[in-house]
Design a protein around this motif. Structure first.
Motif, PDB file in Angstrom:
ATOM      1  N   LYS A  35       0.819  -1.209   0.000  1.00 15.66           N
ATOM      2  CA  LYS A  35       0.000   0.000   0.000  1.00 15.66           C
ATOM      3  C   LYS A  35       0.854   1.261   0.000  1.00 15.66           C
ATOM      4  O   LYS A  35       0.557   2.233  -0.685  1.00 15.66           O
ATOM      5  N   GLU A  36       1.941   1.252   0.768  1.00 12.59           N
ATOM      6  CA  GLU A  36       2.813   2.420   0.877  1.00 12.59           C
ATOM      7  C   GLU A  36       3.370   2.838  -0.491  1.00 12.59           C
ATOM      8  O   GLU A  36       3.415   4.024  -0.816  1.00 12.59           O
ATOM      9  N   LEU A  37       3.779   1.846  -1.303  1.00 11.36           N
ATOM     10  CA  LEU A  37       4.311   2.175  -2.626  1.00 11.36           C
ATOM     11  C   LEU A  37       3.207   2.721  -3.533  1.00 11.36           C
ATOM     12  O   LEU A  37       3.434   3.660  -4.294  1.00 11.36           O
ATOM     13  N   PHE A  38       2.013   2.151  -3.445  1.00 14.15           N
ATOM     14  CA  PHE A  38       0.889   2.678  -4.232  1.00 14.15           C
ATOM     15  C   PHE A  38       0.643   4.149  -3.890  1.00 14.15           C
ATOM     16  O   PHE A  38       0.401   4.973  -4.767  1.00 14.15           O
ATOM     17  N   GLU A  39       0.699   4.471  -2.599  1.00 13.96           N
ATOM     18  CA  GLU A  39       0.477   5.853  -2.173  1.00 13.96           C
ATOM     19  C   GLU A  39       1.576   6.779  -2.697  1.00 13.96           C
ATOM     20  O   GLU A  39       1.290   7.854  -3.222  1.00 13.96           O
ATOM     21  N   LYS A  40       2.839   6.347  -2.568  1.00  9.24           N
ATOM     22  CA  LYS A  40       3.951   7.151  -3.065  1.00  9.24           C
ATOM     23  C   LYS A  40       3.865   7.325  -4.588  1.00  9.24           C
ATOM     24  O   LYS A  40       4.105   8.413  -5.104  1.00  9.24           O
ATOM     25  N   MET A  41       3.518   6.252  -5.281  1.00 14.39           N
ATOM     26  CA  MET A  41       3.417   6.322  -6.744  1.00 14.39           C
ATOM     27  C   MET A  41       2.254   7.218  -7.155  1.00 14.39           C
ATOM     28  O   MET A  41       2.349   7.951  -8.134  1.00 14.39           O
ATOM     29  N   GLY A  42       1.170   7.186  -6.396  1.00 14.72           N
ATOM     30  CA  GLY A  42       0.043   8.072  -6.673  1.00 14.72           C
ATOM     31  C   GLY A  42       0.443   9.536  -6.565  1.00 14.72           C
ATOM     32  O   GLY A  42       0.096  10.347  -7.433  1.00 14.72           O
ATOM     33  N   LYS A  43       1.187   9.872  -5.535  1.00 10.69           N
ATOM     34  CA  LYS A  43       1.658  11.261  -5.366  1.00 10.69           C
ATOM     35  C   LYS A  43       2.617  11.640  -6.490  1.00 10.69           C
ATOM     36  O   LYS A  43       2.544  12.749  -7.031  1.00 10.69           O
ATOM     37  N   TYR A  44       3.506  10.738  -6.843  1.00 13.94           N
ATOM     38  CA  TYR A  44       4.454  10.991  -7.926  1.00 13.94           C
ATOM     39  C   TYR A  44       3.706  11.213  -9.249  1.00 13.94           C
ATOM     40  O   TYR A  44       3.981  12.166  -9.980  1.00 13.94           O
ATOM     41  N   ASN A  45       2.735  10.365  -9.530  1.00 11.36           N
ATOM     42  CA  ASN A  45       1.953  10.520 -10.763  1.00 11.36           C
ATOM     43  C   ASN A  45       1.168  11.830 -10.769  1.00 11.36           C
ATOM     44  O   ASN A  45       1.023  12.463 -11.818  1.00 11.36           O
ATOM     45  N   GLN A  46       0.676  12.255  -9.610  1.00 16.02           N
ATOM     46  CA  GLN A  46      -0.010  13.549  -9.524  1.00 16.02           C
ATOM     47  C   GLN A  46       0.938  14.688  -9.900  1.00 16.02           C
ATOM     48  O   GLN A  46       0.545  15.620 -10.603  1.00 16.02           O
ATOM     49  N   GLU A  47       2.191  14.599  -9.452  1.00 16.29           N
ATOM     50  CA  GLU A  47       3.187  15.617  -9.819  1.00 16.29           C
ATOM     51  C   GLU A  47       3.413  15.632 -11.328  1.00 16.29           C
ATOM     52  O   GLU A  47       3.512  16.704 -11.934  1.00 16.29           O
ATOM     53  N   LEU A  48       3.507  14.458 -11.918  1.00 10.07           N
ATOM     54  CA  LEU A  48       3.715  14.361 -13.370  1.00 10.07           C
ATOM     55  C   LEU A  48       2.547  14.978 -14.136  1.00 10.07           C
ATOM     56  O   LEU A  48       2.746  15.714 -15.103  1.00 10.07           O
ATOM     57  N   VAL A  49       1.333  14.689 -13.693  1.00  9.80           N
ATOM     58  CA  VAL A  49       0.139  15.234 -14.355  1.00  9.80           C
ATOM     59  C   VAL A  49       0.090  16.746 -14.173  1.00  9.80           C
ATOM     60  O   VAL A  49      -0.140  17.496 -15.134  1.00  9.80           O
ATOM     61  N   LYS A  50       0.316  17.220 -12.960  1.00  6.42           N
ATOM     62  CA  LYS A  50       0.273  18.655 -12.673  1.00  6.42           C
ATOM     63  C   LYS A  50       1.288  19.424 -13.522  1.00  6.42           C
ATOM     64  O   LYS A  50       1.019  20.536 -13.981  1.00  6.42           O
ATOM     65  N   ALA A  51       2.448  18.812 -13.770  1.00  6.49           N
ATOM     66  CA  ALA A  51       3.497  19.446 -14.566  1.00  6.49           C
ATOM     67  C   ALA A  51       3.254  19.297 -16.070  1.00  6.49           C
ATOM     68  O   ALA A  51       4.005  19.848 -16.870  1.00  6.49           O
ATOM     69  N   GLY A  52       2.195  18.559 -16.457  1.00  7.34           N
ATOM     70  CA  GLY A  52       1.900  18.365 -17.877  1.00  7.34           C
ATOM     71  C   GLY A  52       2.836  17.381 -18.558  1.00  7.34           C
ATOM     72  O   GLY A  52       2.955  17.362 -19.780  1.00  7.34           O
ATOM     73  N   VAL A  53       3.497  16.533 -17.766  1.00  7.37           N
ATOM     74  CA  VAL A  53       4.463  15.571 -18.307  1.00  7.37           C
ATOM     75  C   VAL A  53       3.791  14.258 -18.707  1.00  7.37           C
ATOM     76  O   VAL A  53       4.040  13.714 -19.777  1.00  7.37           O
ATOM     77  N   MET A  54       2.924  13.722 -17.850  1.00 13.23           N
ATOM     78  CA  MET A  54       2.360  12.393 -18.094  1.00 13.23           C
ATOM     79  C   MET A  54       1.235  12.426 -19.116  1.00 13.23           C
ATOM     80  O   MET A  54       0.262  13.148 -18.960  1.00 13.23           O
ATOM     81  N   LEU A  55       1.383  11.611 -20.151  1.00 15.53           N
ATOM     82  CA  LEU A  55       0.345  11.436 -21.158  1.00 15.53           C
ATOM     83  C   LEU A  55      -0.443  10.151 -20.909  1.00 15.53           C
ATOM     84  O   LEU A  55      -1.627  10.072 -21.217  1.00 15.53           O
TER      85      LEU A  55
END
Length: 139
Positions: free
Chosen positions: A21-41
């Motif tokens: 669960k901890e990694l899912f949470e960390k990855m979720g936050k990381y993916n949010q940063e990518l989306v917010k920065a307009g990086v993740m497609l």
């Protein structure tokens, strides 16, 4: 520039063992940063190769091979598709990813129409653009 960030499989991903669960949470936050920065497609995890198939092409013959596939180090467990300004930017983003345990990630640049030069005729460029547009509208 678009890049595909390829997460290699390991014995746990191939065994169907999900991250804690901890990694899912960390990855979720990381993916949010990518989306917010307009990086993740796009980003997706893949099921174990035991649930996959390969199709081998030889002339007109097609051979279907059922998983699992033996070379774990050659398998993909997931991927991101990113829009970045440079390979250096992609590397900087990836360094922030919450991986450990000796995980190895590969970054590969995606071909763009202009990379093919004159070999990709104008009508083929237009066809590719229309296909991408249609695929994007299906979301």
């Amino acid at each position: 520039m678009r890049v595909m960030v390829i997460v290699k499989a390991d014995k746990n991903s191939e065994a169907g063992i999900l991250p804690k669960k901890e990694l899912f949470e960390k990855m979720g936050k990381y993916n949010q940063e990518l989306v917010k920065a307009g990086v993740m497609l796009a980003a997706e995890g893949l099921q174990a190769s035991s649930k996959g198939k390969r199709v081998r092409f030889s002339g007109t013959q097609r051979t279907v091979i059922d998983g699992p596939f033996t070379e774990t180090k050659e398998l993909i467990a997931g991927f991101w598709l990113w829009q970045v300004r440079s390979m250096d930017e992609a590397v900087e983003w990836l360094k922030r990813a919450p991986f450990d345990r000796g995980t190895e990630i590969e970054i590969r640049q995606v071909f763009e129409a202009e990379d093919f030069g004159a070999e990709l005729a104008p009508e083929l460029r237009e066809q590719q653009a229309l296909l991408r547009e249609k695929a994007a509208s299906k979301k």
